[in-house]
Design a protein around this motif. Sequence first.
Motif, PDB file in Angstrom:
ATOM      1  N   UNK A  10      32.924  41.139  46.098  1.00 49.11           N
ATOM      2  CA  UNK A  10      33.293  42.381  46.783  1.00 49.11           C
ATOM      3  C   UNK A  10      34.625  42.231  47.506  1.00 49.11           C
ATOM      4  N   UNK A  11      34.812  41.104  48.167  1.00 49.24           N
ATOM      5  CA  UNK A  11      36.067  40.851  48.886  1.00 49.24           C
ATOM      6  C   UNK A  11      37.254  40.855  47.927  1.00 49.24           C
ATOM      7  N   UNK A  12      37.105  40.173  46.790  1.00 50.05           N
ATOM      8  CA  UNK A  12      38.204  40.086  45.821  1.00 50.05           C
ATOM      9  C   UNK A  12      38.453  41.436  45.153  1.00 50.05           C
ATOM     10  N   UNK A  13      37.396  42.120  44.759  1.00 57.98           N
ATOM     11  CA  UNK A  13      37.567  43.394  44.054  1.00 57.98           C
ATOM     12  C   UNK A  13      38.276  44.432  44.926  1.00 57.98           C
ATOM     13  N   UNK A  14      38.118  44.317  46.227  1.00 52.04           N
ATOM     14  CA  UNK A  14      38.794  45.263  47.123  1.00 52.04           C
ATOM     15  C   UNK A  14      40.306  45.054  47.150  1.00 52.04           C
ATOM     16  N   UNK A  15      40.792  43.938  46.628  1.00 51.46           N
ATOM     17  CA  UNK A  15      42.241  43.726  46.543  1.00 51.46           C
ATOM     18  C   UNK A  15      42.883  44.610  45.476  1.00 51.46           C
ATOM     19  N   UNK A  16      42.097  45.030  44.486  1.00 53.25           N
ATOM     20  CA  UNK A  16      42.661  45.676  43.295  1.00 53.25           C
ATOM     21  C   UNK A  16      42.241  47.144  43.231  1.00 53.25           C
ATOM     22  N   UNK A  20      47.500  40.487  43.874  1.00 52.01           N
ATOM     23  CA  UNK A  20      47.238  41.932  43.883  1.00 52.01           C
ATOM     24  C   UNK A  20      48.389  42.715  44.496  1.00 52.01           C
ATOM     25  N   UNK A  21      49.224  42.039  45.264  1.00 52.09           N
ATOM     26  CA  UNK A  21      50.350  42.706  45.918  1.00 52.09           C
ATOM     27  C   UNK A  21      51.652  42.545  45.157  1.00 52.09           C
ATOM     28  N   UNK A  22      51.631  41.758  44.066  1.00 49.65           N
ATOM     29  CA  UNK A  22      52.843  41.558  43.273  1.00 49.65           C
ATOM     30  C   UNK A  22      53.167  42.796  42.448  1.00 49.65           C
ATOM     31  N   UNK A  23      54.414  42.891  42.049  1.00 47.87           N
ATOM     32  CA  UNK A  23      54.866  43.977  41.180  1.00 47.87           C
ATOM     33  C   UNK A  23      54.147  43.871  39.834  1.00 47.87           C
ATOM     34  N   UNK A  24      53.373  44.901  39.414  1.00 46.68           N
ATOM     35  CA  UNK A  24      52.636  44.815  38.145  1.00 46.68           C
ATOM     36  C   UNK A  24      53.540  44.688  36.931  1.00 46.68           C
ATOM     37  N   UNK A  25      54.817  45.031  37.089  1.00 44.17           N
ATOM     38  CA  UNK A  25      55.746  44.858  35.973  1.00 44.17           C
ATOM     39  C   UNK A  25      56.199  43.409  35.826  1.00 44.17           C
TER      40      UNK A  25
END
Length: 989
Positions: A590-596, A562-567
Motif C-alpha cells: 500500500x505504501x509503495x502503490x501510493x507513490x504511483x 516515482x518522482x522521475x521524469x517518465x520520459x
Amino acid sequence: MYPHFMFTGFSRFFFPLSGRVSLQSWDKMAEFLFSDIGLFWYLKELQKEEFWKFKELLKQELLKFELKPIPWPMLKKASREDLAKLLDKHYPGKQAWEVTLSLFLQINRCDLWTKAQEEIRNKLNPYKSHMKDKFRLIWEKETCLQVPDDFYTEATKNEYEELSAAYTAGQTGQHSLTMVLQGSQGIGKTTLLRKVMLEWAEGNLWREKFTFVFFLDGCDMNSITETSLVGLLSRDWPGSAEPIEDIFSQPEKVLFIIDGFEELKFDLDLNTNWCSDWKQRQPMQVILNSLLQKKLLPESSLLVALGMTGMKKIFYLLQHPKYIALPGLSEYNRKLYFSYFFREKNKASRAFSFVRDNVSLFVLCHYPLACWLVCMCLKWQLERGEDLGIASQTTTSLYVSFFTSVFKSGLGNCPPKQSRAQLKSLCTLAADGIWTDTFVFHSGDLRRNGISEPDAFMWVDLRLLQRNSDRFTFVHVCIQEFCAAMLYLFRRPQDNANPAIGSVAQLVKATVTQAPTYLLQTGIFLFGFSTEKIMNMLETSFGFPLSKEIKQEITECLQSLSQDDPNQVVVSFHELFNSLFETQDKEFITQVMDFFEDVNIYINNTDDLVVSAFCLKHSQNLQKLHLCIQNVFSDDCGAILNDTQKLCFWRDLCSVFTTSRNFQVLDLDNCTFDEASQTILCKALAQPICRLQKLVYNFASSLGNGLDFFKAVLHNPHLKYLNLHGTSLSPVEVRQLCEMLKHPMCNVEQLMLGKCNITVEACREITSVLVCNQRLTYCCLNSVACDYISQALLCNKSLSLLDLGSNFLEDDGVMSLCETLKHPTCNLQQLWLAGCYLTPVCCKDLSVVLSSNEKLKTLKLGDNKIQDSGVKQLCEALKHPNCKLENLGLEICQLTSACCKDLASALTVCKSLRGLNLDWNSLDHDGLVVLCEALSHPDCALQLLGLDKSAFDEETQLLLTAMEDRSPHLTILHQPWGKDEYMIKGVLL
C-alpha cells in the motif's frame, strides 16, 4: 498461486532415443564404414539376383575406374562376406566405396546409395562429432535434475514427436521453416534445445534433413562486438574439418538453434540493419537480426526458444513461425520424478503425499526446478528424522527452506562467525557474477571472493556448486540469483565495497526498469528478503543477525523513481508488481502503490492477473490505469485457476476503480473479456463512488451485453469522455449508445468513435443525437456522413473537437468539411484527420481554412499521403497573419527533406505554432540542417517536435542534440505524446 518468473531456463525436457532398429543398425554400420565389415553390411541388403548382377557389373566397372580387376573365378564363387573382403583388400579406403556406390545405382538400389552417402557425410563430418562430445558433456555435467532415460522418454514424448516431424518438407509445404518453442520461464526450453542438439549429433534426429545444426546462445553473442556469419560459426568449427564455407552450398540442409534471447544486451527491431552476405563482418545484432528475418541464408531453418520476455523482443521479426508449447511437469510426471529421486518406495510415497496435500506447493512443483528444490528439502529432513515442512507462500520462502536445509547439513555446527564468513563469500561470488554476467568461475575467481578450496568442495558436496574440471558453476542460475540477493543481508557499513556489485538502490532500479533477466530475478529475491518473516527464518537458522535496512532502502528508491521524469525513466509495472507480490506485505505494498498515480500494465495470463490484482487492490492514490488484458478469460487458456477463481481476482482488480481516492482515467486497450468478466467490469464502473472521468475502450473484442456497458456509462455522473476507437459497433449497440446519449442523466461531452465500422444508417442516428445533446463533442468515422457532420458543425455552437481519423474520407470529404470550417459561426478548435486517405489535393482547401479561421488550433493529418507538395501549401497558410494554428501533425505523411526549406520558412514566421510532428518520414541530414537553423532562430516559437532521433546516424543525432541545447524551450519526442492531450500524435487515434 505463483508467478512463473523464477524458474528461468531449467533442465526439463529431454529427448529419448528413437528406438528404431533400422536407424541403430545404420548407425552401427557407420562405425565400420571404410572397412570390409561396412561393405558387408550393405552387400547383405542385396537380393540373390541383385548380388549376382552386382558381381557381373563389377568386372566392367573396375575397367571404367582403371583398377586392376579381381580374377573372375574368385568373384564368381565369392559370398557376400568374401566379396567385401576382396574389395577391401584390392581397393583400400574410398576406392572400394566409389565402385560399390556406382553399382548400387546400376542395379536400381538407390536406397542403398542414399543411405551410404549419408553415412559417408556423417563419418566425414568432424563438426558433428565435436558437437556430440560437447553436448554430451553439457548434458551429463551441467544438468542439475538428472533423471534416467525412461523418464526422459515419458516426459517428452509429445514434444519429441512434434519436433521430429516439424521440418519435413512434405508436411510443411516449404523447405525452410521457423519453429518456436514457447513457454513460461523455467519450463525447460533451454534444456530441450540442448538435447535436440545432442540427438542430432548422435544421429537420432533429422538424419536426412539437416547436415549441419548450429547452436547460438544469447550469453555467448553478448561477448561478440562484430563478426561475420562464417566467423560466428567458426567458433565451434574443428580445425580438421573442411572449409566452413562449404556448408552454405546446401543452405536448406542447415538448421540454426537459437536460445537466450532474454539475456541479450542489444536490441533487435525491424529498423535494425540487415545483411545477406555470410562473409561480411557486421555488428552482432545485424547478423542475428538477418538470420531471424531470413535475410541471411533464407533457405535455412530456425528453431528458437521464446519466453514472455523473448516474445516481446523478437516475435515480430520471425517469418511465419510455427509454435510448440511446452506444458511443464504433469501430475503423473511429478509423481514419477519423486519415485526416481527418493529411490526407496516408502520415502517417495511419504514425500509425494506431503506435497500432494499442500495445494500451493504441489502447483509450484509444476516447474521442474521447484520440484527438485522441494525434493532436496524433504530428503534432508527425512535423513535428519525431522517432521516434513516447507514454507511455500512465496518463491523466496521456498528457496529459504532449501537454503536453510543446506546450512543445517553443512554449517549447522560451525561457530556463527565462521559460518557467516563462509556464507558471505559464497554470496559475494554469486553477486559478482550476476552483476558482470559471469556464470562460470575458475579457482582464481573463488579465491578473489574469499572462497577457499575446502569451502568450494563443501559447496559442491551440498549441491550448491558443481565442478567440471577447473571450472565451477552454481548448480542452477536461480541458486546464483538467490545467493546474490542474500549478499545484501550480510553487508555492513564498514565493509569494503566490491565496485562490480551494485547497491540496493541500483538493484531496485534495475529490477523495475526492465533489467537483464538474471539481475531482475535477483532483485525480486531482494524484495522477498525485505519481509520480517523471511528475515526471522534466516536469522533463526544462521544464528546471527542480518541487515534490517533493506526495506527502507527499497522504499526510498521506489519513491524517488516515482518522482522521475517518465520520459527519462520508465517503470515496468509488470516487474514492480511481481517484486511487490513476493513480499506479501500488504502495508508495504500500500505504501509503495501510493507513490504511483499513473499505472500501465499488460496482463497475458492468470499469473499476471493474480499479481496485478493483489497490488492494485491496495492502491489508494491511483489516478490513471492503462490496462491490456488478454488470454485470461478464454476457455482454452490452459490456466490452473478455475473460472470462479479468475473472476474473484478480476473483481479484486476492478475494486481499484472505487477504492482509489481520485481515480479519473481508465484506458482499456485490446482487452478480451467474456460475458462474466465484462459484467464485473460494468458493475464496478457503475458504482456511485466511482469518480471516473475518462473511459477509453479501444479495439475491444466486444461490448458483451452492450446494454450493461452503456448503463454503466450513464450511471456514472463524473464520466465526460468516452472513446470506443476500433471497437466495432453493431446497429443494436449504436442504438443503445444513442439512447444513452439522449438520456438527461448522461454527462458525456466527448465521444470518440474512430474505426467503429458504423453504417450509414447508424451515422444518421448518431447525427440526430447532436440535436438533443448540447454537451457532446462529436466524432464520426464514415465518409458518407461528411455532409451531415458539416450541418452539425454549423448548428452546434459548443462543438470544439472533431475526430474523423481512420476513415475513407478522401479529398472530397475534406473539401465538404472545409466549406463549413470557413464559415465564421463555426467554433471548431481541433480537427483530427489521421489515416483518412488524403493526398496533396486536400491541402489547398485546408490552407484556405488555416488562412481564414482563427479558431482552429489543432490539425492532425498523420498517416496520409500529404507529401512535400501538400506541405508546401500548408506552409504558405502558416505564414498568413490570420493563421493561429498551434499543433500540426504530419507523421507518416511520405515527406522528404525537400519539404524542410518550406517548413523552415514557416517556423520563423508563424508565431502561434507550438507543436509539430514529423516522425516516421524520410528526412535526411541535409534537410535537418535546414530545419535546425530555423528551430534555433529567435523568432521560432515551436516548443515540441515529434522526431525519433535514434532513427538517424550519429552525425545527425549530434546535430539534433546540439540544437536542443541551444534551444532550451524546445523538446524532441518520439511517439510518447498523450492521446488525450492537445498534441499532434494522430496515429494512435
